[in-house]
Design a protein around this motif. Structure first.
Motif, PDB file in Angstrom:
ATOM      1  N   PHE A  69       0.599   5.935   5.312  1.00 16.70           N
ATOM      2  CA  PHE A  69       0.219   4.463   4.838  1.00 16.70           C
ATOM      3  C   PHE A  69      -1.526   4.357   3.729  1.00 16.70           C
ATOM      4  O   PHE A  69      -2.316   4.293   4.489  1.00 16.70           O
ATOM      5  N   THR A  70      -1.123   4.414   2.927  1.00 20.44           N
ATOM      6  CA  THR A  70      -3.225   4.375   2.651  1.00 20.44           C
ATOM      7  C   THR A  70      -2.589   3.295   1.468  1.00 20.44           C
ATOM      8  O   THR A  70      -1.942   2.700   0.605  1.00 20.44           O
ATOM      9  N   SER A  71      -4.412   3.855   0.510  1.00 22.49           N
ATOM     10  CA  SER A  71      -4.298   2.886  -0.618  1.00 22.49           C
ATOM     11  C   SER A  71      -3.937   3.506  -1.838  1.00 22.49           C
ATOM     12  O   SER A  71      -4.453   4.934  -1.467  1.00 22.49           O
ATOM     13  N   SER A  72      -3.456   3.623  -3.162  1.00 25.70           N
ATOM     14  CA  SER A  72      -3.323   4.134  -4.051  1.00 25.70           C
ATOM     15  C   SER A  72      -4.648   4.715  -5.114  1.00 25.70           C
ATOM     16  O   SER A  72      -4.676   4.884  -5.949  1.00 25.70           O
ATOM     17  N   THR A  73      -5.915   3.636  -4.770  1.00 22.39           N
ATOM     18  CA  THR A  73      -7.051   3.882  -5.622  1.00 22.39           C
ATOM     19  C   THR A  73      -8.164   4.814  -4.619  1.00 22.39           C
ATOM     20  O   THR A  73      -8.905   5.191  -4.895  1.00 22.39           O
TER      21      THR A  73
ATOM     22  N   GLN B  63      -9.280   8.436  -2.873  1.00 20.14           N
ATOM     23  CA  GLN B  63      -9.182  10.284  -3.104  1.00 20.14           C
ATOM     24  C   GLN B  63      -8.112  10.328  -3.229  1.00 20.14           C
ATOM     25  O   GLN B  63      -7.630  11.508  -4.180  1.00 20.14           O
ATOM     26  N   ARG B  64      -7.404  10.687  -2.060  1.00 18.60           N
ATOM     27  CA  ARG B  64      -6.687  11.197  -1.291  1.00 18.60           C
ATOM     28  C   ARG B  64      -5.281  11.285  -2.514  1.00 18.60           C
ATOM     29  O   ARG B  64      -4.900  12.344  -2.329  1.00 18.60           O
ATOM     30  N   VAL B  65      -4.434  10.264  -2.794  1.00 19.39           N
ATOM     31  CA  VAL B  65      -4.197   9.876  -3.640  1.00 19.39           C
ATOM     32  C   VAL B  65      -4.019  10.362  -4.690  1.00 19.39           C
ATOM     33  O   VAL B  65      -3.181  10.900  -5.870  1.00 19.39           O
ATOM     34  N   LYS B  66      -5.337  10.301  -5.684  1.00 17.40           N
ATOM     35  CA  LYS B  66      -5.864  10.989  -6.841  1.00 17.40           C
ATOM     36  C   LYS B  66      -5.230  12.136  -6.843  1.00 17.40           C
ATOM     37  O   LYS B  66      -4.785  12.638  -8.044  1.00 17.40           O
TER      38      LYS B  66
END
Length: 135
Positions: A47-51, A53-56
């Motif tokens: 779980f992480t934040s969509s903000t 870099q990994r999600v981008k």
């Protein structure tokens, strides 16, 4: 040196070890970061934040790798590669489950600080898994 048996791998992945999660930047270079994870139903969950870099990176190229290893004898590792899906569904439950592995009774208070409108679950579906244990 040998591969982990399925039983050894399942036991190993229950340990609260910090994993290294690798995504690809726009220029193709690796972006490696430490993460907490959970292995559930054949998937590696984070779980992480969509903000972040990994999600981008994953929104552009869904390929990723995760490696979990020991730092003492007996040396062992599990490394998996595959596509990642990104979803906000189940983020509170997944976040709590993962946080409990690493923080025990303090997980709920910790998670309250982390969860927000940008929280997502990353679900890596392994296409390839490599394991190793020192005999």
């Amino acid at each position: 040196m040998s591969d982990l048996t399925p039983e050894q791998m399942a036991e190993f992945l229950e340990r609260p070890l910090v994993a290294v999660y690798v995504t690809l930047r726009a220029n193709g270079s690796p972006h490696a970061i430490p993460v907490w994870y959970e292995y559930r139903d054949g998937h590696f969950l984070v779980f992480t934040s969509s903000t972040f870099q990994r999600v981008k990176n994953l929104e552009r190229d869904s390929r990723a790798a995760i490696t979990i290893s020991t730092h003492d004898v007996p040396y062992m590792y599990v490394s998996a590669e595959g596509p990642v899906s990104i979803t906000p569904e189940g983020v509170a439950e997944t976040g709590l489950s993962i946080s409990r592995r690493y923080m025990g009774d303090e997980a709920e208070g910790y998670l309250t600080e982390l969860l927000g409108e940008h929280s997502v679950v990353l679900r890596l579906t392994p296409e390839r898994i490599l394991t190793w244990v020192e005999d």
